[in-house]
Scaffold this motif. Structure first.
Motif, PDB file in Angstrom:
ATOM      1  N   ILE A 283     -17.158   4.258   2.057  1.00 13.29           N
ATOM      2  CA  ILE A 283     -16.231   3.136   1.888  1.00 13.29           C
ATOM      3  C   ILE A 283     -16.335   2.212   3.088  1.00 13.29           C
ATOM      4  O   ILE A 283     -16.396   2.659   4.225  1.00 13.29           O
TER       5      ILE A 283
ATOM      6  N   LYS B  76     -15.809 -10.438   1.346  1.00 11.81           N
ATOM      7  CA  LYS B  76     -14.417 -10.198   1.754  1.00 11.81           C
ATOM      8  C   LYS B  76     -14.046 -11.040   2.982  1.00 11.81           C
ATOM      9  O   LYS B  76     -12.885 -11.394   3.181  1.00 11.81           O
TER      10      LYS B  76
ATOM     11  N   SER C 104     -13.621  -3.776   5.667  1.00 11.40           N
ATOM     12  CA  SER C 104     -13.483  -4.851   4.689  1.00 11.40           C
ATOM     13  C   SER C 104     -12.373  -4.562   3.696  1.00 11.40           C
ATOM     14  O   SER C 104     -11.871  -5.477   3.053  1.00 11.40           O
ATOM     15  N   ASN C 105     -11.995  -3.298   3.554  1.00 14.03           N
ATOM     16  CA  ASN C 105     -10.915  -2.990   2.631  1.00 14.03           C
ATOM     17  C   ASN C 105      -9.537  -3.105   3.259  1.00 14.03           C
ATOM     18  O   ASN C 105      -8.535  -2.878   2.600  1.00 14.03           O
TER      19      ASN C 105
ATOM     20  N   LYS D 126       0.817  -1.206   0.000  1.00 17.98           N
ATOM     21  CA  LYS D 126       0.000   0.000   0.000  1.00 17.98           C
ATOM     22  C   LYS D 126       0.850   1.255   0.000  1.00 17.98           C
ATOM     23  O   LYS D 126       0.402   2.300  -0.424  1.00 17.98           O
TER      24      LYS D 126
END
Lengths: 417, 167
Positions: free
Chosen positions: A123, A155, A127-128, A74
């Motif tokens: 968002i 997810k 889960s992201n 990331k």
């Protein structure tokens, strides 16, 4: 919003493992990183959630998973830009100039309109997160609830096999509604365990531990199949608690020759127990309960490298002898001594340097720490001669009870490492 | 609650780093605290500059992370004190705060804080209905009703009590 009652209390394993947590290599690495964080379990001041929270017992044990590297990828896309200016700093201001919104950052209490669940950016932040972080969260949950999260969204599906050092903890009474049809629940439990071990974890090479409590299920053959499936996952630690199993020989045969390092065997045999045929070549810690002397003797004869032994509630009849002849034994704990009154104990453990406890006593030159919990009148009589025999004793822990208050005596001998 | 090096100038004896949040505010942090974050450590090793801009961490969250880092970088505090600080740190925090915190710890790679926050989040999730967790955690259910029913059927034991409750 309904509250889920935890109708079935999970029973803790009767005894912690004495001193083994830092001694077995398998556990040591985890303990160092998790040190001190177990206390987090007691995070009590959750005003925001406590109203909704059932006070189920908490047996989940957390550990640190490898989150390092969870987000390296990331870093590239998150612009961690360099400096644009070097001066003109102002005093630090922790009050955000531009609050995202009341919903996202409530400071005290709940905001009025935070119930729609919409993030400012719409968002799903959680889960992201990378799977590693989600697995990290799941690792603190009991197996039942960890599997249960798969329903949250796609997810969260199939995360269980990704949890490093997975600890499986199963209890067939967990949240079982006593008033509901228990046979349905038991079938549901059996299907769950079958699927977990044979399907969900099919491609997993190893998990950390497997603990199962069977109070309702008594078919030794069924449980033996689970044990075999769990052993295929290269576990080092196993705990089995079963009330009066049928076909118990299957159960014990399934453990034959396994590579377990730690085993809690709390099996309440209705009768004398089966003829045991054991081989536990790597076992270092053994805790047993409800076993008669003969099966125990057989069992101990098959544990060549055993270092820690805990015996609870050994049913001894007059004339029976418990033989503890283990060259490698370092610590011995006998719990609930009332059962030992009629029992002759032969102790041959040179590393322990403690022979023929409780009588007759010889010298224990290596004994430096001794704990006698809940000492009763018998223990008081014994104490002077114990002290005479332990010239190097440095620490003595005693907890007295009145003669009538409890019938439990627990003795613990700890030797210098 | 946030500790900073008030001396400010970069020439001070103690090396400092300036971290700017996405809100534009700047925080002065000692380097010993900053390097507890693996990400910040890497950046500091690569660059001479002392100003780091974090484009996705807001003031409130960043202040908390910095408070944590500063406490853990303080050699004067015993491990016990740090441990009790950790306990206090997440206690009483609401999920809306925690989710940005876990995001920030993930970005900054502060492993021990990530551990603490994940544990707290798991504690919040315990014994909750699926619907409650979805709503409180802002989790968007992207299952079709059929797929959800199938999952509920396959691992029925995981939800047996919940279904009974719902009936």
């Amino acid at each position: 919003m309904k509250r889920i009652p935890t109708t079935a209390r999970k029973e803790n394993w009767p005894e912690e493992q004495p001193g083994v947590s830092d001694s077995t290599g398998a556990k040591g690495d985890r303990r160092t990183t998790a040190r001190g964080l177990h206390a987090q379990r007691r995070v009590a001041a959750r005003e925001d959630v406590s109203d909704d929270e059932a006070s189920g017992s908490d047996r989940s044990v957390g550990w640190l998973v490898g989150v390092a590297g969870a987000c390296r990828r990331k870093m590239g896309r998150r612009r961690l830009s360099g400096p644009e200016r070097e001066t003109g700093r102002k005093p630090m201001d922790i009050i955000p100039k531009r609050r995202r919104s009341n919903e996202t950052a409530p400071v005290n209490g709940k905001t009025a309109d935070d119930d729609d669940g919409a993030d400012i950016n719409g968002i799903d932040i959680i889960s992201n997160l990378p799977n590693e972080v989600l697995c990290h969260i799941l690792s603190f949950l009991d197996t039942k609830y960890a599997v249960g999260t798969s329903i949250l969204s796609t997810k969260w599906q199939n995360l269980l096999p990704l949890i490093p050092n997975l600890r499986i903890q199963l209890d067939d009474t967990l949240l079982l509604h006593p008033e509901s049809a228990s046979s349905t629940n038991l079938i549901s439990f059996m299907n769950f365990v079958d699927k977990l071990l044979n399907v969900t974890l099919r491609d997993v090479s190893s998990i950390y531990s497997f603990y199962i409590v069977c109070r309702k299920i008594d078919d030794g053959q069924v449980i033996a199949n689970w044990i075999n499936a769990a052993l295929r996952l290269n576990i080092k630690m196993m705990g089995i608690l079963i009330r009066r199993p049928r076909k118990s020989s299957f159960l014990l045969d399934s453990l034959f020759g396994c590579n377990l390092v730690s085993l809690n065997l709390f099996v309440d045999f209705a009768d004398d127990g089966p003829e045991c045929r054991f081989s536990l070549p790597n076992l270092k810690l053994l805790a047993i309960q409800y076993m008669k002397p003969n099966p125990v003797n057989n069992l101990l004869a098959c544990c060549p490298v055993l270092e820690y032994l805990v015996v609870h509630n050994c049913y001894c009849n007059a004339g029976e002898t418990l033989r503890i002849r283990i060259p490698s034994l370092k610590a011995l704990k006998l719990v609930n001594e009332l059962y030992w009154v009629h029992c002759k104990i032969e102790l041959d453990a040179p590393e322990l340097m403690l022979r023929h406890y409780p009588r007759p006593l010889t010298r224990f030159p290596k004994l430096v720490d001794m704990a006698i919990k809940k000492i009763d009148s018998h223990g008081w009589k014994l104490l002077p001669s114990v002290l005479e025999c332990a010239p190097n004793l440095k620490n003595l822990y005693l907890k007295a009870i009145s003669h009538h208050s409890s019938q439990i005596t627990e003795l613990c001998f700890i030797l210098e490492e | 609650m946030v500790t900073t090096d008030e001396k400010g100038p970069l020439t001070a004896k103690k090396k400092s780093v300036i971290i700017r949040s996405c809100d534009g505010d700047e925080f002065l942090v000692s380097e010993s605290a900053a390097v507890l974050s693996t990400s910040l450590k890497k950046i500091l090793e690569e660059k001479e500059d002392r100003l780091i801009h974090l484009s996705d961490i807001d003031n409130k969250t960043l202040a908390m992370v910095i408070a944590y880092l500063s406490t853990h970088a303080d050699d004067g505090l015993s491990d016990d004190l740090k441990r009790s600080f950790d306990q206090e740190f997440v206690s009483g925090k609401e999920f809306d705060v925690l989710k940005y915190l876990v995001l920030a710890t993930d970005t900054l790679q502060v492993t021990c804080l990530c551990y603490t926050v994940a544990k707290k989040m798991a504690d919040i999730m315990k014994n909750k209905l699926v619907e409650w967790v979805r709503r409180e955690f802002d989790i968007q259910n992207d299952y079709t009703p059929e797929a959800e029913a199938e999952i509920r059927r396959l691992d029925a034991w995981a939800w047996d009590d919940r279904q009974l409750e719902d009936d």
